[in-house]
Design a protein around this motif. Structure first.
Motif, PDB file in Angstrom:
ATOM      1  N   ALA A 186      26.944  36.422  34.193  1.00 48.53           N
ATOM      2  CA  ALA A 186      28.338  36.035  33.971  1.00 48.53           C
ATOM      3  C   ALA A 186      28.956  35.715  35.316  1.00 48.53           C
ATOM      4  O   ALA A 186      28.579  36.283  36.344  1.00 48.53           O
ATOM      5  N   ILE A 187      29.914  34.790  35.310  1.00 48.12           N
ATOM      6  CA  ILE A 187      30.592  34.403  36.547  1.00 48.12           C
ATOM      7  C   ILE A 187      31.867  35.216  36.706  1.00 48.12           C
ATOM      8  O   ILE A 187      32.713  35.249  35.802  1.00 48.12           O
ATOM      9  N   TYR A 188      31.990  35.897  37.846  1.00 45.73           N
ATOM     10  CA  TYR A 188      33.246  36.548  38.217  1.00 45.73           C
ATOM     11  C   TYR A 188      34.149  35.475  38.790  1.00 45.73           C
ATOM     12  O   TYR A 188      33.849  34.879  39.830  1.00 45.73           O
ATOM     13  N   GLY A 189      35.270  35.198  38.110  1.00 51.06           N
ATOM     14  CA  GLY A 189      36.047  34.005  38.381  1.00 51.06           C
ATOM     15  C   GLY A 189      37.012  34.002  39.547  1.00 51.06           C
ATOM     16  O   GLY A 189      37.141  32.979  40.235  1.00 51.06           O
ATOM     17  N   PRO A 190      37.747  35.077  39.833  1.00 44.41           N
ATOM     18  CA  PRO A 190      38.772  35.004  40.882  1.00 44.41           C
ATOM     19  C   PRO A 190      38.171  35.101  42.283  1.00 44.41           C
ATOM     20  O   PRO A 190      38.174  36.152  42.911  1.00 44.41           O
ATOM     21  N   TRP A 191      37.669  33.970  42.779  1.00 43.55           N
ATOM     22  CA  TRP A 191      36.980  33.953  44.063  1.00 43.55           C
ATOM     23  C   TRP A 191      37.943  34.154  45.217  1.00 43.55           C
ATOM     24  O   TRP A 191      39.038  33.590  45.254  1.00 43.55           O
ATOM     25  N   GLY A 192      37.521  34.993  46.167  1.00 47.87           N
ATOM     26  CA  GLY A 192      38.309  35.240  47.369  1.00 47.87           C
ATOM     27  C   GLY A 192      37.489  34.982  48.615  1.00 47.87           C
ATOM     28  O   GLY A 192      36.383  34.440  48.563  1.00 47.87           O
ATOM     29  N   CYS A 193      38.044  35.418  49.746  1.00 49.16           N
ATOM     30  CA  CYS A 193      37.375  35.166  51.028  1.00 49.16           C
ATOM     31  C   CYS A 193      36.190  36.096  51.267  1.00 49.16           C
ATOM     32  O   CYS A 193      35.313  35.798  52.068  1.00 49.16           O
ATOM     33  N   GLY A 194      36.206  37.255  50.595  1.00 52.29           N
ATOM     34  CA  GLY A 194      35.115  38.207  50.764  1.00 52.29           C
ATOM     35  C   GLY A 194      35.254  39.115  51.966  1.00 52.29           C
ATOM     36  O   GLY A 194      34.418  40.001  52.165  1.00 52.29           O
ATOM     37  N   GLN A 195      36.315  38.938  52.786  1.00 55.65           N
ATOM     38  CA  GLN A 195      36.414  39.686  54.027  1.00 55.65           C
ATOM     39  C   GLN A 195      37.713  40.458  54.206  1.00 55.65           C
ATOM     40  O   GLN A 195      37.760  41.377  55.014  1.00 55.65           O
ATOM     41  N   CYS A 196      38.771  40.095  53.480  1.00 56.52           N
ATOM     42  CA  CYS A 196      40.043  40.800  53.646  1.00 56.52           C
ATOM     43  C   CYS A 196      39.970  42.181  53.003  1.00 56.52           C
ATOM     44  O   CYS A 196      38.974  42.549  52.358  1.00 56.52           O
ATOM     45  N   HIS A 197      41.024  42.966  53.157  1.00 61.57           N
ATOM     46  CA  HIS A 197      41.031  44.343  52.653  1.00 61.57           C
ATOM     47  C   HIS A 197      40.842  44.383  51.137  1.00 61.57           C
ATOM     48  O   HIS A 197      40.090  45.209  50.614  1.00 61.57           O
TER      49      HIS A 197
END
Length: 344
Positions: A85-96
Motif C-alpha cells: 500500500a502507498i503511504y500518501g502524505p509524502w514529506g521531506c523525511g528529515q524534519c522533526h
C-alpha cells in the motif's frame, strides 16, 4: 498506459493514454492493483484557476496499492513482486515531524515542492505509478488490495482523528459521527474497535444511515433540525465528548458546535468549507476544535492491522479504468455507498 487525469480547469476527469513511467534513482514502480476515489479529488477539480496549485495534467488517485515490478538504482528493502500500500502524505523525511513518521505534518514539503501522489505528483489512477521512496510503502501481505486500498486515506484519516481524541473516548462517553459515507462508515468501525463509547451517526441519506447501522453505530439519526435535540436527549443533556465531522459543511459544523460536551473535542475531518467560530459564548468551556490531516505511517500500519483482525473493513464498489469517469460522476452525485475503487 491508461490513466485517469484532470487536464483542464473546470472540467472533470478524463481517461487518457500516457507513457508508462520509469523509476529514477531511489524510486519504485508499482503495477497498480487498486486505486481509490475520494471527494478530495472533486475538491481540487472544483477549484478556480487562481486557487489551483496541483499542476496539469494531473493523474488522480491518492489511495493506491500495487505489485512492485521495477526498482530504481539504490532501492533496498523492497521486494520485487511484493504487494504494498502507498503511504500518501509524502514529506521531506528529515524534519522533526517526519522523524516521527508524521509526514502528514511535514514542515518543509511545500517549500521543497513535495506533493502526495494524486494531489500534485502523478497518482495511482493508472496502470502504473511511481513511488518516490521506499519509506512510503507499507507491506500488504495477504490483505486484498481491492478491499483495503481505501484504508490508506478513508481508514487512516478517521483513525488519526479518533486516536488524537483517545483520552475523551472513555467508558460511558458518546462520540458523534457526522457523515457516514466513505470516511464516516470506517470511522464508526474504528470507534467500535478501539473504544467503549456509544456511537451516534448522522447523515442526510437513509441509505448511508443503514450502512452506519450495519457497521456498528448504536444510533443513526437524520442530520436535520431535530438532530441536536435528539443527541442531547440520548446523552442526558450532557452532549458528546467527541464529535467527528466527516462532511465539514456549515450546517454540520453548526450541529457539532451545539452537541459537543463541556471539555469535549470537535474534529473537523471533512473539507466542505464550513467555518466554526470558537471561544467564549461560542463553544462550551474547555472544548477544543481541530482540523486533522491524513495520518502517520505508523498509524497506517495500525489501520492495516485492524483490517487483518476483521475489526475494520470498507464497503467497496468496483470499477475499471474504462468506467472510472462514470464512478467519479456517481461520487460527485453522492451515489456511492461506501468507497469506489478502480481495479486496472
Amino acid at each position: 498506459m491508461k490513466a485517469i487525469q484532470y487536464r483542464e480547469i473546470g472540467k472533470g476527469p478524463e481517461l487518457v493514454e500516457i507513457p508508462t513511467p520509469e523509476p529514477g534513482p531511489g524510486q519504485i514502480r508499482l503495477k497498480v492493483t487498486a486505486a481509490g476515489l475520494c471527494h478530495s479529488d472533486w475538491f481540487i477539480m472544483g477549484l478556480p484557476a487562481e486557487q489551483y496549485a496541483y499542476g496539469l495534467p494531473l493523474t488522480l488517485g491518492h489511495e493506491g496499492a500495487g505489485i512492485v515490478d521495477k526498482l530504481g538504482d539504490g532501492v533496498e528493502g523492497i521486494e520485487l513482486g511484493g504487494s504494498y500500500a502507498i503511504y500518501g502524505p509524502w514529506g521531506c523525511g528529515q524534519c522533526h515531524a517526519c522523524a516521527q513518521g508524521k509526514e502528514n505534518y511535514c514542515t518543509r514539503a511545500a517549500e521543497l515542492g513535495i506533493a502526495p501522489p494524486g494531489l500534485g505528483a502523478p497518482g495511482a489512477m493508472a496502470e502504473y505509478v511511481i513511488v518516490d521512496d521506499a519509506r512510503h510503502l507499507v507491506p500488504l501481505g495477504d490483505l486484498d488490495p481491492i478491499e483495503t486500498v481505501s484504508l490508506t486515506d478513508a481508514g487512516l484519516t478517521p483513525y488519526h482523528a479518533i486516536m488524537s481524541s483517545a483520552q475523551k473516548l472513555r467508558a460511558g462517553a458518546t462520540a458523534v459521527v457526522i457523515g457516514t459515507g466513505g470516511l464516516g462508515h470506517v470511522g464508526i468501525q474504528v470507534l467500535r474497535a478501539v473504544s467503549p463509547v456509544t456511537v451516534i451517526a448522522l447523515d442526510i441519506s437513509e441509505e448511508k444511515l443503514s450502512l452506519a447501522r450495519e457497521v456498528g453505530a448504536h444510533h443513526a439519526l437524520m442530520s436535520d433540525a431535530s438532530a441536536v435535540e435528539k443527541i442531547r436527549e440520548l446523552t442526558g443533556g450532557v452532549g458528546a465528548e467527541a464529535v467527528f465531522d466527516f462532511t465539514g459543511v456549515q450546517p454540520t459544523l453548526d450541529i457539532a458546535r451545539q452537541v459537543v460536551a463541556v471539555d469535549g473535542d470537535i474534529q473537523i475531518v471533512g473539507i466542505g468549507g464550513g467555518i466554526l467560530p470558537t471561544g467564549f459564548f461560542s463553544t462550551p468551556f474547555g472544548a477544543s476544535v481541530r482540523a486533522p490531516y491524513w495520518g502517520s505511517r505508523s498509524e497506517l500500519i495500525e489501520v492495516l492491522d485492524l483490517a487483518r483482525t476483521g475489526s475494520v473493513g470498507v464497503h467497496v464498489e468496483q470499477y475499471t479504468l474504462d468506467t472510472a469517469v462514470e464512478a467519479y460522476e456517481k461520487l460527485h452525485k453522492g451515489e456511492v455507498r461506501g468507497r469506489a475503487v478502480v481495479v486496472p
